[in-house]
Scaffold this motif. Structure first.
Motif, short mmCIF file in Angstrom:
data_model
loop_
_atom_site.label_atom_id
_atom_site.label_comp_id
_atom_site.label_asym_id
_atom_site.label_seq_id
_atom_site.Cartn_x
_atom_site.Cartn_y
_atom_site.Cartn_z
N GLY A 108 -53.92 -4.41 -9.12
CA GLY A 108 -52.84 -4.41 -9.69
C GLY A 108 -51.98 -5.30 -8.75
N THR A 109 -51.00 -5.70 -8.85
CA THR A 109 -49.78 -6.18 -8.31
C THR A 109 -49.52 -5.75 -6.96
OG1 THR A 109 -49.52 -7.60 -10.30
CG2 THR A 109 -47.91 -8.08 -8.71
N VAL A 110 -49.68 -6.58 -5.72
CA VAL A 110 -49.22 -5.53 -4.26
C VAL A 110 -47.80 -6.46 -4.47
CG1 VAL A 110 -49.46 -5.56 -2.10
CG2 VAL A 110 -51.83 -5.71 -4.01
N ILE A 111 -46.63 -5.32 -4.10
CA ILE A 111 -45.43 -5.40 -3.64
C ILE A 111 -45.11 -5.42 -2.14
CG2 ILE A 111 -42.93 -5.54 -4.40
CD1 ILE A 111 -43.82 -5.21 -6.88
N TYR A 112 -44.57 -6.17 -1.29
CA TYR A 112 -44.65 -6.12 -0.10
C TYR A 112 -43.02 -6.46 -0.27
CZ TYR A 112 -43.86 -6.94 4.81
OH TYR A 112 -43.64 -7.23 6.67
N LEU A 113 -42.26 -4.97 0.45
CA LEU A 113 -40.89 -4.62 0.89
C LEU A 113 -41.06 -5.09 2.57
CD1 LEU A 113 -40.20 -1.51 -1.60
CD2 LEU A 113 -39.78 -4.27 -1.75
N TYR A 114 -40.00 -5.31 2.67
CA TYR A 114 -39.48 -5.67 4.13
C TYR A 114 -38.22 -5.58 4.67
CZ TYR A 114 -38.86 -10.40 3.25
OH TYR A 114 -38.02 -11.87 2.28
N ALA A 115 -38.05 -4.74 5.68
CA ALA A 115 -36.75 -5.18 6.52
C ALA A 115 -36.34 -5.61 7.64
CB ALA A 115 -35.56 -3.63 6.13
N SER A 116 -35.55 -5.38 8.56
CA SER A 116 -35.78 -5.91 10.24
C SER A 116 -36.02 -4.87 10.81
CB SER A 116 -33.64 -6.70 10.40
OG SER A 116 -32.87 -5.47 10.72
N LEU A 117 -36.29 -5.15 12.10
CA LEU A 117 -36.22 -4.54 12.91
C LEU A 117 -35.40 -2.99 12.95
CD1 LEU A 117 -38.48 -2.84 14.95
CD2 LEU A 117 -37.72 -4.37 16.71
N ASP A 118 -33.99 -3.99 13.49
CA ASP A 118 -32.76 -2.53 13.31
C ASP A 118 -32.95 -1.90 12.10
OD1 ASP A 118 -31.99 -3.88 15.63
OD2 ASP A 118 -30.33 -5.58 15.28
N GLN A 119 -32.87 -2.57 10.99
CA GLN A 119 -32.63 -1.95 9.67
C GLN A 119 -33.98 -0.49 9.81
OE1 GLN A 119 -30.93 -1.13 6.74
NE2 GLN A 119 -29.50 -3.15 7.39
N LEU A 120 -34.93 -0.84 10.06
CA LEU A 120 -35.94 0.39 9.89
C LEU A 120 -35.55 1.36 11.14
CD1 LEU A 120 -39.25 -2.02 9.64
CD2 LEU A 120 -38.23 -0.56 8.13
#
Length: 181
Positions: A108-120
C-alpha cells in the motif's frame, strides 16, 4: 454536486493506506477520518490486538514484555495489510520490525505523520496507556524513540505530513490532495 465529489475521489489511487509515525501524532484520529472520507474500512493495529487478546496494551507489555507485544503486532499487521482498500493506523514502534516494513512498503501507500517533540509530549502527557512512556522523564524517552525511528519513518514514507497545530479536517484534506497527485 455529489457527482463532482465522486469524480474527485475517483482520481485517488485504489489500495491500502498505512499511517505510520510516533505515538501521539494522531494516526488513529486522522486515519478514521481519512477512511470515512474515502469510504474505506479503518483499522487501528493496537485496537485490533486489544480486541483479539481481551487485554489492553499496558497489560500485554506487563505480561509478555515488548517482545511479546511486537510478535502480536507483526501478526496483526501482516493479516490486516493483506486486506483491500483499507486504512490502517499502525503502532508507533511497528516500523522497527523488518517484516512489518516489508508488508507496509509492498502492500500500500505509506503515510508518515509527524509533529514536533513539544507537541508529542503535550499530546501524550496524561495517557497511561503508553507503556514506553511510563518513566521518570517521558520527554527524554520520546526524544530517544524519535532518534531511533525517524530515519525508518522517512525511509518508508510515500507521503509525509506534519499534523502540528492544524485541525484534523485540514490535515485530511491536504492528505487527500497529496493522494490525488
Amino acid at each position: 454536486m455529489w457527482r463532482a465529489e465522486m469524480s474527485y475521489f475517483d482520481n485517488l489511487p485504489a489500495g491500502n493506506l498505512f499511517l505510520i509515525g510516533p505515538m501521539g501524532v494522531g494516526k488513529t484520529t486522522i486515519g478514521r477520518q481519512l477512511a470515512q472520507e474515502l469510504g474505506r474500512e479503518f483499522k487501528d493495529s493496537d485496537r485490533e490486538i486489544e480486541e483479539r487478546t481481551g487485554a489492553d496494551i499496558p497489560l500485554i507489555f506487563e505480561l509478555e514484555g515488548e517482545i511479546g507485544f511486537r510478535r502480536r503486532e507483526r501478526e496483526v499487521i501482516d493479516e490486516l495489510s493483506q486486506l483491500s482498500n483499507i486504512v490502517i493506523a499502525t503502532g508507533g514502534g511497528s516500523v522497527l520490525d523488518p517484516d512489518n516494513q516489508q508488508c507496509l512498503k509492498t502492500r500500500g501507500t505509506v503515510i508518515y505523520l509527524y509533529a514536533s517533540l513539544d507537541q508529542l509530549v503535550k499530546r501524550t502527557n496524561r495517557n497511561k496507556g503508553r507503556p514506553l512512556l511510563q518513566t521518570d522523564n517521558p520527554r527524554e524517552k520520546l526524544e530517544s524513540i524519535m532518534r531511533e525511528r525517524e530515519p525508518i519513518y522517512q525511509n518508508l514514507a510515500d507521503i509525509s505530513m506534519e499534523t502540528g497545530q492544524d485541525s484534523i479536517r485540514h490535515v485530511v484534506q491536504v492528505l487527500l490532495s497529496k493522494l490525488e497527485q
